[in-house]
Design a protein around this motif. Structure first.
Motif, PDB file in Angstrom:
ATOM      1  N   SER A   1       0.831  -1.198   0.000  1.00 52.13           N
ATOM      2  CA  SER A   1       0.000   0.000   0.000  1.00 52.13           C
ATOM      3  C   SER A   1       0.863   1.244   0.000  1.00 52.13           C
ATOM      4  O   SER A   1       2.080   1.177   0.106  1.00 52.13           O
ATOM      5  CB  SER A   1      -0.929  -0.004   1.215  1.00 52.13           C
ATOM      6  N   GLY A   2       0.225   2.403  -0.097  1.00 54.03           N
ATOM      7  CA  GLY A   2       0.951   3.656  -0.172  1.00 54.03           C
ATOM      8  C   GLY A   2       1.683   3.993   1.105  1.00 54.03           C
ATOM      9  O   GLY A   2       1.594   3.283   2.099  1.00 54.03           O
ATOM     10  N   PRO A   3       2.416   5.115   1.085  1.00 53.93           N
ATOM     11  CA  PRO A   3       3.205   5.503   2.250  1.00 53.93           C
ATOM     12  C   PRO A   3       2.321   5.682   3.480  1.00 53.93           C
ATOM     13  O   PRO A   3       1.276   6.327   3.411  1.00 53.93           O
ATOM     14  CB  PRO A   3       3.825   6.846   1.819  1.00 53.93           C
ATOM     15  N   PRO A   4       2.698   5.115   4.609  1.00 58.91           N
ATOM     16  CA  PRO A   4       1.884   5.232   5.820  1.00 58.91           C
ATOM     17  C   PRO A   4       2.047   6.598   6.469  1.00 58.91           C
ATOM     18  O   PRO A   4       3.023   7.311   6.223  1.00 58.91           O
ATOM     19  CB  PRO A   4       2.456   4.132   6.727  1.00 58.91           C
ATOM     20  N   ILE A   5       1.085   6.958   7.288  1.00 56.42           N
ATOM     21  CA  ILE A   5       1.179   8.197   8.065  1.00 56.42           C
ATOM     22  C   ILE A   5       2.067   7.929   9.264  1.00 56.42           C
ATOM     23  O   ILE A   5       1.798   7.042  10.064  1.00 56.42           O
ATOM     24  CB  ILE A   5      -0.216   8.653   8.519  1.00 56.42           C
ATOM     25  N   LYS A   6       3.145   8.701   9.394  1.00 57.08           N
ATOM     26  CA  LYS A   6       4.092   8.499  10.481  1.00 57.08           C
ATOM     27  C   LYS A   6       4.112   9.653  11.475  1.00 57.08           C
ATOM     28  O   LYS A   6       4.671   9.522  12.559  1.00 57.08           O
ATOM     29  CB  LYS A   6       5.501   8.303   9.913  1.00 57.08           C
ATOM     30  N   ASP A   7       3.528  10.773  11.096  1.00 54.34           N
ATOM     31  CA  ASP A   7       3.531  11.943  11.971  1.00 54.34           C
ATOM     32  C   ASP A   7       2.531  11.748  13.101  1.00 54.34           C
ATOM     33  O   ASP A   7       1.348  11.471  12.847  1.00 54.34           O
ATOM     34  CB  ASP A   7       3.168  13.195  11.176  1.00 54.34           C
ATOM     35  N   PRO A   8       2.966  11.879  14.361  1.00 52.90           N
ATOM     36  CA  PRO A   8       2.030  11.629  15.470  1.00 52.90           C
ATOM     37  C   PRO A   8       0.843  12.581  15.489  1.00 52.90           C
ATOM     38  O   PRO A   8      -0.268  12.189  15.839  1.00 52.90           O
ATOM     39  CB  PRO A   8       2.916  11.793  16.715  1.00 52.90           C
ATOM     40  N   GLY A   9       1.072  13.837  15.108  1.00 55.04           N
ATOM     41  CA  GLY A   9      -0.034  14.782  15.065  1.00 55.04           C
ATOM     42  C   GLY A   9      -1.092  14.375  14.056  1.00 55.04           C
ATOM     43  O   GLY A   9      -2.299  14.446  14.327  1.00 55.04           O
TER      44      GLY A   9
ATOM     45  N   THR B   1      10.003  -2.233  11.644  1.00 59.12           N
ATOM     46  CA  THR B   1       8.650  -2.182  12.188  1.00 59.12           C
ATOM     47  C   THR B   1       7.739  -1.528  11.152  1.00 59.12           C
ATOM     48  O   THR B   1       7.317  -0.396  11.310  1.00 59.12           O
ATOM     49  CB  THR B   1       8.626  -1.373  13.502  1.00 59.12           C
ATOM     50  N   PRO B   2       7.462  -2.203  10.041  1.00 59.52           N
ATOM     51  CA  PRO B   2       6.677  -1.579   8.978  1.00 59.52           C
ATOM     52  C   PRO B   2       5.283  -1.198   9.450  1.00 59.52           C
ATOM     53  O   PRO B   2       4.619  -1.969  10.136  1.00 59.52           O
ATOM     54  CB  PRO B   2       6.619  -2.662   7.888  1.00 59.52           C
ATOM     55  N   SER B   3       4.863  -0.008   9.098  1.00 65.43           N
ATOM     56  CA  SER B   3       3.559   0.481   9.520  1.00 65.43           C
ATOM     57  C   SER B   3       2.449  -0.404   8.981  1.00 65.43           C
ATOM     58  O   SER B   3       2.446  -0.788   7.806  1.00 65.43           O
ATOM     59  CB  SER B   3       3.361   1.917   9.023  1.00 65.43           C
TER      60      SER B   3
END
Length: 452
Positions: free
Chosen positions: A111-119, A398-400
């Motif tokens: 799948s596409g790039p995961p959201i990694k920003d905590p906000g 640890t892949p999202s």
């Protein structure tokens, strides 16, 4: 609604992120090696120097549509080995081992790039369904990627982001306002006015080619967006199961500041970590933690594990591995609590694997550096008490949305300020204090107020 307070750490160096694929555990010993993993440990993991027992985690790397590098081949070997021999999990017992994890769905891996920003993770985790505000939010978040492009091209991309966000706000403002909770509508409209003005200011910053001013203004605008989205939540959206209803519950969000005194580090003397706790998706877990914070349970407690994979604390002195409630003289435990996309309430007492929900996505995933979760006994899902850990995430290890952590351990918050400095903490560093700075009014059934 959480009020974010920003702090600076006393350091001149950026924290490094040296990650080892080891899993946090709870108990009198924190790291342990299973005999069946001795071959794996010798070949793939550096030796552990911790006094606690070792647990190893084999994670699935994200598949990429290109030829394998040597590193990717190693990850593929790790995945194959995990499917054959199984892998241990984040656990709290010296005698606990994990069951074989299921293989993530291929669609997750590619799948596409995961959201990694905590906000961003916290914004998307809110219990709202308002497409108009999301269409403002997304291009403002995309500015981060645009700024990774050097020179004029990066600013041109930022300008497109700003124009898209501004256009979405103008076109969707009435829909956004209609989504505000009636009791919070005036405040929400005021925030939208500030957001509109702020986007005009950001547009001017881009036209002036003031690249350094873009990120701070973006952060300010996303804060407005997040606050508007919180104003769309009228009340707590579901009933907690009756058996947990009398426990401390966080019905909403809260924020804490954790001040850590760092020993033997000339580059970092102390740091304040700002943590947002999400009671919408983990009311029992977050409520338990806030209640312990109000009891000053963690004050003066040492960091008990810091191995490059996680930072962990919460094991009190003595034989007990959790919080002993003075009113009962017994260890207070809480259930495993996992909220899934598309569900109205969390699942309690079972991992998603046990429920057969192999493709489900958690609302609070282990996507961000500084993801905060509870440690527990491997074979006792409802055994978490006071031991908490922060994941020092490395995407390839640890892949999202494709690892054995999501759906097996209860995430209840994210470090949103100074999270990189978690990697500088060591065993023996001292938590001077943890203080609730906002959202305490969302805690119900606070046991810390009960005498004894």
């Amino acid at each position: 609604m959480s009020t974010i307070i920003f702090f600076n750490c006393c350091s001149s160096l950026t924290a490094s992120k040296l990650i080892n694929p080891r899993i946090p555990t709870k108990g009198s010993s924190f790291l342990r090696t299973h005999k069946s993993f001795s071959w794996w440990n010798r070949h793939f993991l550096p030796k552990c120097t911790s006094q606690k027992h070792v647990q190893c985690q084999l994670q699935n790397g994200q598949q990429k549509m290109r030829s394998f590098s040597l590193k990717e081949c190693a990850i593929s070997v790790a995945l194959a080995a995990g499917l054959i021999i199984g892998m241990p999990s984040l656990d709290s017992s010296p005698m606990a081992y994990a069951a074989n994890p299921s293989l993530p769905d291929l669609s997750v891996l590619i799948s596409g790039p995961p959201i990694k920003d905590p906000g961003a993770l916290l914004r998307y985790a809110l219990p709202i369904d308002n497409k108009a505000i999301r269409e403002v939010q997304k291009p403002l978040e995309d500015i981060t990627e645009s700024l990774k492009v050097a020179g004029v091209r990066g600013l041109d991309s930022v300008e497109r982001n700003v124009k898209q966000a501004s256009r979405s706000l103008k076109q969707g403002k009435s829909l956004i306002i209609s989504g505000l909770a009636e009791s919070k509508k005036d405040h929400g409209v005021e925030l939208l006015d500030k957001l509109e003005i702020g986007m005009e200011e950001l547009q001017q910053i881009v036209e002036d080619r003031n690249r350094d001013a873009v990120a701070p203004k973006q952060k300010e605008l996303l804060k407005y967006v997040g606050d508007v989205e919180e104003d769309m939540v009228d009340s707590f959206p579901y009933e907690v199961p009756e058996e947990y209803r009398s426990m401390p519950l966080l019905k909403g969000r809260a924020a804490v500041d954790m001040k850590v005194k760092v020993k033997d580090n000339p580059n970092l003397e102390e740091c304040v970590f700002h943590i947002v706790l999400d009671g919408y998706n983990a009311p029992v877990t977050a409520g338990n933690f806030v209640d312990l914070v109000q009891r000053h349970f963690y004050d003066s407690m040492e960091i008990q594990r810091a191995d490059g994979f996680v930072v962990q604390t919460g094991d009190p002195e003595g034989p007990a591995e959790g919080f002993i409630d003075p009113s009962t003289e017994k260890t207070r435990t809480i259930p495993l609590e996992i909220m899934v996309d598309g569900e109205k309430a969390p699942f309690y007492g079972s991992t998603l694997e046990e429920l057969g929900l192999y493709k489900a996505q958690t609302k609070l995933p282990f996507n961000a550096f500084g993801t905060m979760a509870m440690a527990r006994d491997e074979f006792e899902n409802n055994s978490a008490s006071s031991q908490v850990f922060w994941l020092l995430k490395e995407s390839e290890l640890t892949p999202s949305n494709a690892n054995i952590l999501d759906g097996r351990y209860a995430v209840f918050g994210y470090v949103t300020e100074n999270e990189d400095f978690l990697a500088d903490l060591k065993v023996g560093d001292v938590i001077e204090s943890i203080q609730v700075v906002s959202g305490l009014e969302n805690l119900v059934n606070p046991s810390y107020k009960i005498a004894g």
